[in-house]
Design an enzyme around this catalytic site. Structure first.
Site, PDB file in Angstrom:
ATOM      1  CG  HIS A   1      -2.045  -0.925   1.250  1.00 12.63           C
ATOM      2  ND1 HIS A   1      -2.116  -1.642   2.496  1.00 12.63           N
ATOM      3  CD2 HIS A   1      -2.816  -1.340   0.480  1.00 12.63           C
ATOM      4  CE1 HIS A   1      -3.081  -2.619   2.343  1.00 12.63           C
ATOM      5  NE2 HIS A   1      -3.626  -2.364   1.068  1.00 12.63           N
TER       6      HIS A   1
ATOM      7  CE  LYS B   1     -15.996  -6.748   2.049  1.00 11.39           C
ATOM      8  NZ  LYS B   1     -14.962  -6.692   1.294  1.00 11.39           N
TER       9      LYS B   1
ATOM     10  NE  ARG C   1      -2.313  -8.036  -4.369  1.00 13.04           N
ATOM     11  CZ  ARG C   1      -3.020  -8.580  -3.382  1.00 13.04           C
ATOM     12  NH1 ARG C   1      -2.600  -9.128  -2.263  1.00 13.04           N
ATOM     13  NH2 ARG C   1      -4.067  -8.803  -3.436  1.00 13.04           N
TER      14      ARG C   1
ATOM     15  CB  SER D   1      -4.670  -6.668   4.118  1.00 13.67           C
ATOM     16  OG  SER D   1      -4.217  -5.206   3.706  1.00 13.67           O
TER      17      SER D   1
END
Length: 139
Positions: A16, A40, A90, A127
């Site tokens: 990040h 969430k 990614r 993460s």
């Protein structure tokens, strides 16, 4: 030009931070925004994520940190006058996930998405992985 770098940042990773630093070189201002979804359960409180992002951006004079609860990403963009969203990718699976959202953001509000490829040395970091490893006391 202002850009938005949204995410859960739960937790903030080196990946990040790399995307944020690179985006800060491209835009006059970058708003890094913790997006909160009440459906969430986050691992870290939003306030802690904001503090970690502020610490990561202390030397970036054109970066501000914010949060957004409820509503769509494009609602936030319209409210604060942002036309570009930054997304780090990614690999192909990230791009497959991000493309439909990028198209929808453009259709709904004319918001463009700029994809920044992850640094290969950091592309394996997520993460979820950081949290899993830290729970094993290996970090």
């Amino acid at each position: 030009m202002r850009a938005l770098f949204p995410g859960s940042f739960d937790p903030v990773t080196q990946g990040h931070q790399d995307i944020l630093r690179r985006a800060a070189l491209l835009f006059d201002e970058v708003v890094v925004c913790v997006m909160f979804n009440s459906n969430k359960t986050g691992r870290f409180p939003v306030t802690e994520r904001l503090d970690r992002l502020r610490a990561a951006a202390t030397d970036l004079s054109n970066v501000t940190v914010d949060s957004h609860t409820g509503g769509l990403l494009v609602d936030y963009c319209s409210r604060v006058g942002i036309d570009v969203v930054i997304r780090g990718v990614r690999g192909v699976s990230d791009l497959d996930y991000e493309m439909p959202m990028a198209r929808m953001n453009h259709e709904l509000a004319g918001v463009e998405t700029l994809f920044i490829a992850a640094d290969p040395a950091l592309a394996h970091i997520s993460s979820t992985l950081v949290t899993a490893v830290s729970q094993q006391d290996l970090l």
